[in-house]
Design a protein around this motif. Sequence first.
Motif, PDB file in Angstrom:
ATOM      1  N   GLY A 107     -35.871 -13.047   3.684  1.00  0.00           N
ATOM      2  CA  GLY A 107     -34.647 -12.278   3.852  1.00  0.00           C
ATOM      3  C   GLY A 107     -34.777 -11.169   4.884  1.00  0.00           C
ATOM      4  N   GLU A 108     -35.572 -11.415   5.908  1.00  0.00           N
ATOM      5  CA  GLU A 108     -35.813 -10.393   6.918  1.00  0.00           C
ATOM      6  C   GLU A 108     -34.983 -10.645   8.174  1.00  0.00           C
ATOM      7  N   GLN A 109     -35.008  -9.660   9.060  1.00  0.00           N
ATOM      8  CA  GLN A 109     -34.473  -9.818  10.401  1.00  0.00           C
ATOM      9  C   GLN A 109     -35.616 -10.322  11.280  1.00  0.00           C
ATOM     10  N   VAL A 110     -35.233 -10.864  12.444  1.00  0.00           N
ATOM     11  CA  VAL A 110     -36.254 -11.285  13.394  1.00  0.00           C
ATOM     12  C   VAL A 110     -35.972 -10.626  14.742  1.00  0.00           C
ATOM     13  N   LEU A 111     -36.983 -10.020  15.319  1.00  0.00           N
ATOM     14  CA  LEU A 111     -36.886  -9.390  16.630  1.00  0.00           C
ATOM     15  C   LEU A 111     -37.362 -10.423  17.642  1.00  0.00           C
ATOM     16  N   SER A 112     -36.422 -10.957  18.430  1.00  0.00           N
ATOM     17  CA  SER A 112     -36.768 -12.088  19.288  1.00  0.00           C
ATOM     18  C   SER A 112     -35.730 -12.297  20.377  1.00  0.00           C
ATOM     19  N   THR A 113     -36.122 -13.073  21.376  1.00  0.00           N
ATOM     20  CA  THR A 113     -35.179 -13.529  22.398  1.00  0.00           C
ATOM     21  C   THR A 113     -34.641 -14.913  22.063  1.00  0.00           C
ATOM     22  N   GLU A 114     -35.197 -15.555  21.052  1.00  0.00           N
ATOM     23  CA  GLU A 114     -34.858 -16.941  20.714  1.00  0.00           C
ATOM     24  C   GLU A 114     -33.469 -17.032  20.082  1.00  0.00           C
ATOM     25  N   LEU A 115     -32.539 -17.634  20.804  1.00  0.00           N
ATOM     26  CA  LEU A 115     -31.150 -17.735  20.347  1.00  0.00           C
ATOM     27  C   LEU A 115     -30.962 -18.732  19.196  1.00  0.00           C
ATOM     28  N   ASP A 116     -31.928 -19.629  19.012  1.00  0.00           N
ATOM     29  CA  ASP A 116     -31.824 -20.589  17.906  1.00  0.00           C
ATOM     30  C   ASP A 116     -31.740 -19.888  16.547  1.00  0.00           C
ATOM     31  N   TYR A 117     -32.307 -18.709  16.442  1.00  0.00           N
ATOM     32  CA  TYR A 117     -32.230 -17.979  15.173  1.00  0.00           C
ATOM     33  C   TYR A 117     -30.774 -17.627  14.851  1.00  0.00           C
ATOM     34  N   ASP A 118     -29.992 -17.306  15.881  1.00  0.00           N
ATOM     35  CA  ASP A 118     -28.561 -17.050  15.682  1.00  0.00           C
ATOM     36  C   ASP A 118     -27.860 -18.316  15.195  1.00  0.00           C
ATOM     37  N   THR A 119     -28.237 -19.440  15.767  1.00  0.00           N
ATOM     38  CA  THR A 119     -27.618 -20.727  15.448  1.00  0.00           C
ATOM     39  C   THR A 119     -27.783 -21.089  13.979  1.00  0.00           C
ATOM     40  N   VAL A 120     -28.939 -20.766  13.410  1.00  0.00           N
ATOM     41  CA  VAL A 120     -29.191 -21.126  12.010  1.00  0.00           C
ATOM     42  C   VAL A 120     -28.753 -20.035  11.043  1.00  0.00           C
ATOM     43  N   GLY A 121     -28.143 -18.964  11.568  1.00  0.00           N
ATOM     44  CA  GLY A 121     -27.561 -17.946  10.708  1.00  0.00           C
ATOM     45  C   GLY A 121     -28.489 -16.820  10.308  1.00  0.00           C
ATOM     46  N   LEU A 122     -29.595 -16.666  11.012  1.00  0.00           N
ATOM     47  CA  LEU A 122     -30.489 -15.551  10.711  1.00  0.00           C
ATOM     48  C   LEU A 122     -30.032 -14.311  11.471  1.00  0.00           C
ATOM     49  N   GLU A 123     -30.414 -13.162  10.958  1.00  0.00           N
ATOM     50  CA  GLU A 123     -30.067 -11.916  11.625  1.00  0.00           C
ATOM     51  C   GLU A 123     -31.141 -11.606  12.668  1.00  0.00           C
ATOM     52  N   ARG A 124     -30.773 -11.813  13.934  1.00  0.00           N
ATOM     53  CA  ARG A 124     -31.710 -11.608  15.034  1.00  0.00           C
ATOM     54  C   ARG A 124     -31.407 -10.287  15.723  1.00  0.00           C
ATOM     55  N   VAL A 125     -32.456  -9.504  15.927  1.00  0.00           N
ATOM     56  CA  VAL A 125     -32.355  -8.282  16.714  1.00  0.00           C
ATOM     57  C   VAL A 125     -32.806  -8.645  18.118  1.00  0.00           C
ATOM     58  N   PRO A 126     -31.969  -8.438  19.134  1.00  0.00           N
ATOM     59  CA  PRO A 126     -32.320  -8.831  20.502  1.00  0.00           C
ATOM     60  C   PRO A 126     -33.571  -8.091  21.004  1.00  0.00           C
ATOM     61  N   LEU A 127     -34.445  -8.813  21.645  1.00  0.00           N
ATOM     62  CA  LEU A 127     -35.649  -8.239  22.229  1.00  0.00           C
ATOM     63  C   LEU A 127     -35.480  -8.049  23.737  1.00  0.00           C
ATOM     64  N   ALA A 128     -34.737  -8.934  24.377  1.00  0.00           N
ATOM     65  CA  ALA A 128     -34.571  -8.867  25.827  1.00  0.00           C
ATOM     66  C   ALA A 128     -33.716  -7.663  26.208  1.00  0.00           C
ATOM     67  N   PRO A 129     -34.158  -6.904  27.229  1.00  0.00           N
ATOM     68  CA  PRO A 129     -33.391  -5.723  27.650  1.00  0.00           C
ATOM     69  C   PRO A 129     -31.937  -6.033  28.002  1.00  0.00           C
ATOM     70  N   SER A 130     -31.676  -7.165  28.632  1.00  0.00           N
ATOM     71  CA  SER A 130     -30.294  -7.500  29.005  1.00  0.00           C
ATOM     72  C   SER A 130     -29.411  -7.706  27.778  1.00  0.00           C
ATOM     73  N   GLU A 131     -29.968  -8.182  26.697  1.00  0.00           N
ATOM     74  CA  GLU A 131     -29.196  -8.355  25.465  1.00  0.00           C
ATOM     75  C   GLU A 131     -28.916  -7.015  24.789  1.00  0.00           C
ATOM     76  N   VAL A 132     -29.872  -6.123  24.852  1.00  0.00           N
ATOM     77  CA  VAL A 132     -29.746  -4.814  24.222  1.00  0.00           C
ATOM     78  C   VAL A 132     -28.705  -3.972  24.943  1.00  0.00           C
ATOM     79  N   ASP A 133     -28.628  -4.127  26.278  1.00  0.00           N
ATOM     80  CA  ASP A 133     -27.681  -3.346  27.072  1.00  0.00           C
ATOM     81  C   ASP A 133     -26.255  -3.829  26.970  1.00  0.00           C
ATOM     82  N   ASP A 134     -26.047  -5.082  26.514  1.00  0.00           N
ATOM     83  CA  ASP A 134     -24.685  -5.652  26.457  1.00  0.00           C
ATOM     84  C   ASP A 134     -23.781  -4.934  25.503  1.00  0.00           C
TER      85      ASP A 134
END
Length: 134
Positions: A107-134
């Motif tokens: 039941g954790e979050q994942v800090l990653s650039t991997e977008l597949d985690y979003d696809t499967v419904g996990l809570e992903r914290v963006p790691l890539a700077p471009s994602e964080v700035d959006d």
Amino acid sequence: MYVETDFLTALVKDDDWLQDSALGALEEYDDIHTSILSYAEVLVLFYDHIEAEYEIDAPRAITNLLELVPIVPEIHEDAILAAATYIDEYHMTPFDALHAGLVATKGEQVLSTELDYDTVGLERVPLAPSEVDD
């Protein structure tokens, strides 16, 4: 008794030269078990078959295999089952699927650039700077 990947593949493959020996060992020894690492290798085998367009029901195969050869510690079994489903349904790579399975079962979050985690419904914290700035 700890077993490794060749034992698991002998059980899961339709025709394996070690299958009779593995089945015999299941009858002979009481405490056959393995680790998440052995199942990770089996997931790679399933993933390679999916890429080759063979029909393998990975979640069902893993469920059946876990009944015969449990993982110690047991908490990782749910992660392996989730990973098999992620490979089968979302075509995730085996190691991304394992990470996702571990994150999902805890039941954790994942800090990653991997977008597949979003696809499967996990809570992903963006790691890539471009994602964080959006």
